[in-house]
Design an enzyme around this catalytic site. Structure first.
Site, PDB file in Angstrom:
ATOM      1  N   THR A  59       1.589  -3.668 -40.245  1.00 31.80           N
ATOM      2  CA  THR A  59       0.375  -2.701 -40.672  1.00 31.80           C
ATOM      3  C   THR A  59      -1.004  -2.950 -40.274  1.00 31.80           C
ATOM      4  O   THR A  59      -1.635  -1.816 -40.081  1.00 31.80           O
ATOM      5  CB  THR A  59       0.432  -2.947 -42.349  1.00 31.80           C
ATOM      6  OG1 THR A  59       1.470  -2.515 -42.705  1.00 31.80           O
ATOM      7  CG2 THR A  59      -0.868  -2.258 -43.020  1.00 31.80           C
ATOM      8  N   ASN A  89      12.077   3.503 -39.101  1.00 32.29           N
ATOM      9  CA  ASN A  89      12.407   2.309 -39.947  1.00 32.29           C
ATOM     10  C   ASN A  89      13.355   2.826 -41.130  1.00 32.29           C
ATOM     11  O   ASN A  89      14.004   1.962 -41.640  1.00 32.29           O
ATOM     12  CB  ASN A  89      11.140   1.979 -40.318  1.00 32.29           C
ATOM     13  CG  ASN A  89      10.232   3.140 -41.283  1.00 32.29           C
ATOM     14  OD1 ASN A  89       9.864   3.916 -40.568  1.00 32.29           O
ATOM     15  ND2 ASN A  89      10.068   3.053 -42.643  1.00 32.29           N
ATOM     16  N   GLN A 108      10.250  -1.821 -35.861  1.00 30.45           N
ATOM     17  CA  GLN A 108      11.683  -1.893 -36.124  1.00 30.45           C
ATOM     18  C   GLN A 108      12.664  -2.182 -34.943  1.00 30.45           C
ATOM     19  O   GLN A 108      13.470  -2.863 -35.047  1.00 30.45           O
ATOM     20  CB  GLN A 108      12.098  -0.822 -36.964  1.00 30.45           C
ATOM     21  CG  GLN A 108      11.722  -0.585 -38.344  1.00 30.45           C
ATOM     22  CD  GLN A 108      12.801  -1.392 -39.271  1.00 30.45           C
ATOM     23  OE1 GLN A 108      13.756  -2.061 -38.798  1.00 30.45           O
ATOM     24  NE2 GLN A 108      12.138  -1.764 -40.403  1.00 30.45           N
ATOM     25  N   SER A 135       6.652  -7.003 -34.936  1.00 28.55           N
ATOM     26  CA  SER A 135       6.457  -7.663 -36.446  1.00 28.55           C
ATOM     27  C   SER A 135       7.430  -8.811 -36.288  1.00 28.55           C
ATOM     28  O   SER A 135       8.707  -8.724 -35.818  1.00 28.55           O
ATOM     29  CB  SER A 135       6.911  -6.787 -37.315  1.00 28.55           C
ATOM     30  OG  SER A 135       6.889  -7.405 -38.571  1.00 28.55           O
ATOM     31  N   HIS A 191       8.650 -10.766 -38.918  1.00 34.49           N
ATOM     32  CA  HIS A 191       9.838 -10.767 -40.020  1.00 34.49           C
ATOM     33  C   HIS A 191      10.624  -9.724 -40.146  1.00 34.49           C
ATOM     34  O   HIS A 191      11.771  -9.718 -40.925  1.00 34.49           O
ATOM     35  CB  HIS A 191       8.852 -10.515 -41.631  1.00 34.49           C
ATOM     36  CG  HIS A 191       8.585  -9.304 -42.059  1.00 34.49           C
ATOM     37  ND1 HIS A 191       9.325  -8.715 -43.055  1.00 34.49           N
ATOM     38  CD2 HIS A 191       7.522  -8.585 -41.659  1.00 34.49           C
ATOM     39  CE1 HIS A 191       8.813  -7.481 -43.384  1.00 34.49           C
ATOM     40  NE2 HIS A 191       7.846  -7.202 -42.385  1.00 34.49           N
ATOM     41  N   THR A 200      -9.160 -17.097 -39.113  1.00 29.53           N
ATOM     42  CA  THR A 200      -8.497 -18.574 -38.752  1.00 29.53           C
ATOM     43  C   THR A 200      -6.910 -18.171 -38.505  1.00 29.53           C
ATOM     44  O   THR A 200      -6.177 -17.298 -39.398  1.00 29.53           O
ATOM     45  CB  THR A 200      -8.721 -19.323 -39.835  1.00 29.53           C
ATOM     46  OG1 THR A 200     -10.062 -19.646 -40.183  1.00 29.53           O
ATOM     47  CG2 THR A 200      -7.933 -20.922 -39.620  1.00 29.53           C
ATOM     48  N   CYS A 215      10.848   4.456 -54.526  1.00 29.39           N
ATOM     49  CA  CYS A 215      11.074   3.990 -55.727  1.00 29.39           C
ATOM     50  C   CYS A 215       9.847   3.210 -56.252  1.00 29.39           C
ATOM     51  O   CYS A 215       9.836   2.995 -57.494  1.00 29.39           O
ATOM     52  CB  CYS A 215      12.231   3.287 -55.989  1.00 29.39           C
ATOM     53  SG  CYS A 215      12.530   1.976 -54.297  1.00 29.39           S
TER      54      CYS A 215
END
Length: 386
Positions: free
Chosen positions: A74, A153, A181, A201, A203, A239, A327
């Site tokens: 993001t 995604n 993705q 990304s 994660h 940092t 949702c």
């Protein structure tokens, strides 16, 4: 009690690979220095940071100096859009995106519109593909940036990025792609793809949360959106999160070695799942391109079923999945991606995304194919959406 725990929401986030965790651990305690400190501890952390930069750059064919570490995809996407927009506003104020971008691109574009920038949102076909000719037609004299997602995604469709990049290059327009993705799942080469900026990304590829990257091609005119101590070549003050970045780099190292083999394995499982669902469940439809899609993505919509109910029922059966409907939204709005490919709001609300990953096994797919038809049948009997 749930008898099983099957995770099929790898597109939302991935568990940290144990090998990644082992690489990270020393940087929480023993090697804890601030990369801006001149003493031993600081320089030890700085060395780890620069080694990580080299590894991440290597996986996308970039120079280490072209990698800017951020906290999330993001943030990278915000920096790409806003940073290019404000650095190049003397040249123009027109930006092109697709209608199926991740919400962080969509919302950044809306914000830029309020600041006086002009945004063109390109339509996609029924598979979610952007037509490169549409990009060519949309570029004007005042166009400064095109941003098209690499692989969606939600529906997994892979866009013709190389072709679009070539058009942008010929027209002297900056080109950004959100590869959150796709990075680590399919091969990426920033030079072959003709991109000036690319988001990746951690994660989404078995690394920790809190680390991401923005590739910024050498010579690209871009402004920082965070100001402070001048970290990351002055483009991202804060940092540095060394443990997370070390983990991100380790995840990249693993993906480089295992990606090809893992992609073949996942495609086999994905295709088994898609074939099984479409054959066993009447009124089921695949969302996204049948072949130009991520190895781990299967997205469907089901007639006469409501997506949130489906996700809850599957969860009770031990299967974790997601729906295209937002949702978390109070209005329960249907996915903008599914609407963009031509689904009605009712059809979009009946969607299900099953995303596979490193620990998905054939037995788990077999279990889903056993359970899902029964759950759909049960929900259709009580559904008001018939």
């Amino acid at each position: 009690m749930r008898k099983k725990k099957i995770y099929l929401d790898y597109a939302a986030t991935t568990p940290v690979d144990p090998r990644v965790l082992r690489a990270m651990l020393p940087y929480f305690s023993e090697k804890f220095g601030n990369t801006m400190s001149l003493h031993y501890f600081g320089q030890e952390a700085k060395e780890a940071l620069e080694e990580s930069r080299e590894i991440v750059a290597d996986l996308m064919g970039a120079k280490p100096s072209e990698i800017i570490f951020t906290s999330s995809a993001t943030e990278s996407n915000n920096l790409a859009l806003k940073g290019i927009a404000f650095a190049n506003k003397e040249k123009g104020n027109h930006i092109i995106i697709s209608s199926i971008e991740h919400s962080c691109i969509m919302e950044s574009a809306k914000w830029l519109e309020r600041q006086g920038f002009e945004i063109t949102r390109l339509k996609v076909d029924k598979y979610g593909l952007v037509d490169p000719d549409e990009v060519k037609r949309a570029i004007k004299k005042n166009t400064i940036l095109v941003s098209i997602i690499h692989a969606n995604n939600e529906i997994g469709t892979i866009e013709p990025i190389e072709e679009i990049g070539k058009i942008c290059k010929e027209r002297g327009v900056y080109f950004h792609t959100d590869a959150a993705q796709s990075f680590g799942k399919i091969p990426i080469d920033v030079n072959k793809m003709n991109v000036d900026l690319l988001t990746a990304s951690s994660h989404k590829m078995y690394g920790p949360k809190g680390a991401a990257a923005l590739f910024v091609r050498e010579g690209t005119k871009i402004e920082p959106i965070l100001h402070g101590g001048g970290h990351e070549a002055g483009l991202r003050s804060s940092t540095v999160n060394v443990p997370a970045i070390v983990g991100f780099a380790k995840a990249c190292e693993i993906c480089k070695k295992e990606m090809e083999k893992e992609a073949k394995r996942l495609i086999k499982l994905r295709d088994k799942l898609i074939k099984g669902v479409l054959e066993k469940i009447p009124g089921s439809h695949l969302n996204g391109h049948p072949t130009k899609r991520l190895p781990n993505n299967a997205n469907f919509w089901f007639e006469g079923v409501e997506g949130e109910s489906l996700v809850i029922q599957l969860d009770l059966m031990g299967i974790s999945a997601s729906t295209g409907s937002a949702c978390s939204s109070e209005k329960l709005e249907p996915s903008h991606v599914l609407l963009a490919i031509g689904l009605t709001p009712e059809q979009a609300h009946g969607s299900l995304r099953l995303s596979l990953g490193r620990w998905t096994r054939k037995e788990e797919i077999d279990y889903v194919l056993e359970v899902l038809p029964k759950v759909i049948e049960k929900l259709r009997k009580i559904s008001p959406v018939k």
